[in-house]
Design an enzyme around this catalytic site. Structure first.
Site, PDB file in Angstrom:
ATOM      1  N   SER A   1       0.856  -1.184   0.000  1.00 34.75           N
ATOM      2  CA  SER A   1       0.000   0.000   0.000  1.00 34.75           C
ATOM      3  C   SER A   1       0.889   1.229   0.000  1.00 34.75           C
ATOM      4  O   SER A   1       2.056   1.159   0.442  1.00 34.75           O
ATOM      5  CB  SER A   1      -0.880   0.006   1.255  1.00 34.75           C
TER       6      SER A   1
ATOM      7  N   TYR B   1      -2.715  -1.071  10.423  1.00 38.75           N
ATOM      8  CA  TYR B   1      -2.644  -1.267   8.965  1.00 38.75           C
ATOM      9  C   TYR B   1      -1.328  -0.723   8.402  1.00 38.75           C
ATOM     10  O   TYR B   1      -0.625  -1.419   7.658  1.00 38.75           O
ATOM     11  CB  TYR B   1      -3.840  -0.577   8.305  1.00 38.75           C
TER      12      TYR B   1
END
Length: 269
Positions: A154, A167
């Site tokens: 990401s 995350y």
């Protein structure tokens, strides 16, 4: 559908392949000629729909339920893949989730769940794939490499994200896991790379784009002026899994419309 089949005769596992980015990647691999294990944890019907799409492309596919954070389930999945297809050439370690929470209130369970699936899950799947690649070695008629691992990361492996410490930490870990694997495994002709999506229109982030106001706010972070589509990531995955990228090792390909350019600074901050 293109006649170009850069992944012909190759066998792949895509984790988290029943929706979003994983779904598009699995279908694109099938359209590029690969047989695919479609991994999922829930919603078997959606996984079977992906299998059907791959069959329509003329390739084999099976749906397999496995929690990537559970070692025994990962090992069972790889054993089935080898049993069904003979071997595995490509792993797309895509399965991931969010459990958002303010840092001071974050329960340990939310931390462990995200790290378990997003980071430990990639470790377990990549380890199982590596063992199969080392067992088989290079088959030149199939690929220049003994195997290809693509770690789905990401932009948040680079960009801090308040309210999402678990995350962002998992994605930062994926970056160095990928690079460390790449360094260690390259002499064995195993290529390891990463893809770092930016804002992609998927179910995991619906609230970020499903109203005009939310979309307008999101687009201020994207210099290219559009939200990404799962197909944008799928095309990158096919290329990284193919021999067309054979000299690409240990690299993260950012597919983000320029989000990592920190566009807030385009007007001097």
């Amino acid at each position: 559908m293109s006649d170009h089949k850069p992944l012909a005769r190759q066998k792949a596992i895509v984790t988290g392949a029943n929706s979003g980015i994983g779904e598009s990647v699995a279908i694109a691999l099938g359209q590029a000629g690969a047989d695919v294990v479609v991994n999922y944890v829930e919603n078997e019907d959606a996984a079977n729909a992906v299998v059907d799409r791959i069959h329509q492309a003329g390739c084999k596919a099976v749906a397999h339920r496995a929690d990537v954070s559970a070692q025994d389930q990962v090992e069972d999945m790889f054993e089935r893949a080898v049993r069904e297809f003979g071997t595995i050439d490509i792993l797309i370690a895509n399965a991931g989730l969010q459990r958002d929470c303010a840092f001071a209130e974050m329960p340990l369970g939310k931390w462990n769940k995200v790290l378990g699936v997003n980071l430990t899950g990639q470790f377990l799947c990549a380890q199982a794939a590596t063992r199969e690649f080392l067992r088989r070695g290079v088959v030149p008629s199939v690929s220049c490499a003994a195997g290809k691992i693509i770690c789905m990361s990401s932009v948040h492996q680079e960009i801090p994200w308040a309210g999402h410490a678990n995350y962002a930490t998992s994605k930062g870990g994926i970056k160095l896991l990928m690079e460390s694997m790449a360094q260690e495994l390259a002499p064995k002709r195993i290529r390891v790379n990463g893809i770092a999506p930016g804002a992609i229109r998927t179910p995991i982030n619906t609230s970020a784009w499903n109203t005009p106001e939310a979309l307008k706010s999101l687009l201020t972070l994207i210099p290219y002026g559009r939200i990404g589509l799962p197909e944008d990531i799928a095309r990158a995955a096919v290329w990284l899994a193919s021999d067309e990228s054979d000299y690409v090792v240990g690299t993260t390909l950012f597919v983000d419309g320029g989000m990592t350019l920190f566009p807030g600074f385009s007007t001097n901050g």
